[in-house]
Structures are given as structure tokens and as C-alpha cells.
Scaffold this motif. Sequence first.
Motif, PDB file in Angstrom:
ATOM      1  N   THR A  13       0.860  -1.189   0.000  1.00 35.37           N
ATOM      2  CA  THR A  13       0.000   0.000   0.000  1.00 35.37           C
ATOM      3  C   THR A  13       0.885   1.224   0.000  1.00 35.37           C
ATOM      4  N   GLU A  14       0.300   2.323  -0.468  1.00 36.05           N
ATOM      5  CA  GLU A  14       1.040   3.565  -0.443  1.00 36.05           C
ATOM      6  C   GLU A  14       1.053   4.110   0.969  1.00 36.05           C
ATOM      7  N   ILE A  18      -3.816   4.107   5.171  1.00 38.32           N
ATOM      8  CA  ILE A  18      -4.467   3.680   6.417  1.00 38.32           C
ATOM      9  C   ILE A  18      -4.769   4.904   7.271  1.00 38.32           C
ATOM     10  N   GLY A  19      -3.877   5.860   7.288  1.00 43.03           N
ATOM     11  CA  GLY A  19      -4.109   7.093   8.048  1.00 43.03           C
ATOM     12  C   GLY A  19      -5.301   7.871   7.511  1.00 43.03           C
ATOM     13  N   TRP A  20      -5.434   7.947   6.181  1.00 46.68           N
ATOM     14  CA  TRP A  20      -6.572   8.636   5.581  1.00 46.68           C
ATOM     15  C   TRP A  20      -7.877   7.929   5.921  1.00 46.68           C
ATOM     16  N   ALA A  21      -7.885   6.612   5.833  1.00 48.63           N
ATOM     17  CA  ALA A  21      -9.108   5.853   6.123  1.00 48.63           C
ATOM     18  C   ALA A  21      -9.513   6.031   7.583  1.00 48.63           C
ATOM     19  N   LEU A  24     -10.908   9.563   8.082  1.00 51.38           N
ATOM     20  CA  LEU A  24     -12.266   9.736   7.553  1.00 51.38           C
ATOM     21  C   LEU A  24     -13.303   9.123   8.497  1.00 51.38           C
ATOM     22  N   TRP A  25     -12.993   7.938   9.049  1.00 52.19           N
ATOM     23  CA  TRP A  25     -13.928   7.323  10.003  1.00 52.19           C
ATOM     24  C   TRP A  25     -14.061   8.179  11.256  1.00 52.19           C
ATOM     25  N   LEU A  26     -12.972   8.760  11.723  1.00 49.92           N
ATOM     26  CA  LEU A  26     -13.020   9.640  12.888  1.00 49.92           C
ATOM     27  C   LEU A  26     -13.827  10.898  12.573  1.00 49.92           C
ATOM     28  N   LEU A  27     -13.645  11.451  11.384  1.00 53.01           N
ATOM     29  CA  LEU A  27     -14.400  12.628  10.969  1.00 53.01           C
ATOM     30  C   LEU A  27     -15.897  12.317  10.864  1.00 53.01           C
TER      31      LEU A  27
END
Length: 192
Positions: A13-14, A18-21, A24-27
Amino acid sequence: MHLKKKECLLQSTEKGQIGWAAGLWLLLFLGCLLCALIQLDVYRSSAQYMEDALAASNLAAAVIDVEEYGISHQLQIKDVYGARERHIAAVKGNLGLTDAWECPNQALISGPVRIENFTVYSVSGNDVEISSFDENGVLSRSVGTFGQVAAPNGVLVESSGIYSEICYRIRGLFGVEVDARKGKLADVMRNE
């Protein structure tokens, strides 16, 4: 047995996916929490507004019999029919209702207001005379014992007073409408 198949190998993976995903769930969670808090604040504001209007309307209707007070020093509500008429006028004025009993401020009250219960408690010695009007204006009377009579909201009746309960609709976020009910007991007491 060959356990490693081509499909089961860990794919690379780039960096940061995982940090972006997770971000987004936290947001999304924080957005849902914010909506819930705004909804609760709308309900709380409406409840406080209605409670203040009910307390003021109950006190406007609680006109004591001055002659009886001068004779026996007991506070009693003078005329239950007149008290009900004063209460209706006070509720309409305090909430700024139209002739159809609807509030121009649709943010706090989104439907017509109904007076569900109007009860006058007159304390005389150890007796409590209970005069209750239902939503159709039908009067029923009963007598209770002092110290054992409680208003429908659970508050013990300690002196003469008025309990009223209203029902109305409130619109929340995303067009959700709920029926709300608010009741308040206002006692008339001597300043000793």
C-alpha cells in the motif's frame, strides 16, 4: 500443501492510506456526534422556553381570593373557570400563538399547541380540593389529604397552586418531528 497462493499475498500500500481511512472514520464519527449534540440543544432550548411560558401563565391564572385570605389567612384560588380563561389567554400571549394556536417561530414549536391538563389545587387546612380540566374543558373535582396529593409531574402539592400541561410538536435536524409534552406546577405561597 502449498499455502501461499498468488491472491493471498500481502499487497503493498502507499504510505498514508491507512491514516486517511482512519481519519475519515473519525471525521464521520465526530460529524454524527455534532449532529446529536445540536439536536439535544434544540430540544433543551424548546423545553426551557416552554417551561418559562408555562410558569408565567400559571402564575397569571393564580389569582387568590383576597376576602378568604383576609378572613382565614389561607391562600385559595378564587375562581377555577376564570383561572382557566386567564391561563388560556396567558399561554397564547406568552408563546405568541396565532388564532390557530400555532407559533410563528417554527424552530421551537412546529405544530399547534394543545393544553392537555389544567388543574387547580386549593389547600384549606388538611384538605386539598382538586379541580381538573381536561383538554376538552370538562371539569372534574375531587378532594385529597394534605401531604399526600402530588401533581401529575410528581411534585408534592404544599400550597394552593396551578398545574398545567401542554403538548406540541418540535422539528429537529433533517426534518425529524417529535411530539413534546411539558408540565409545570406553580404554587402560591405566603412570604413569611
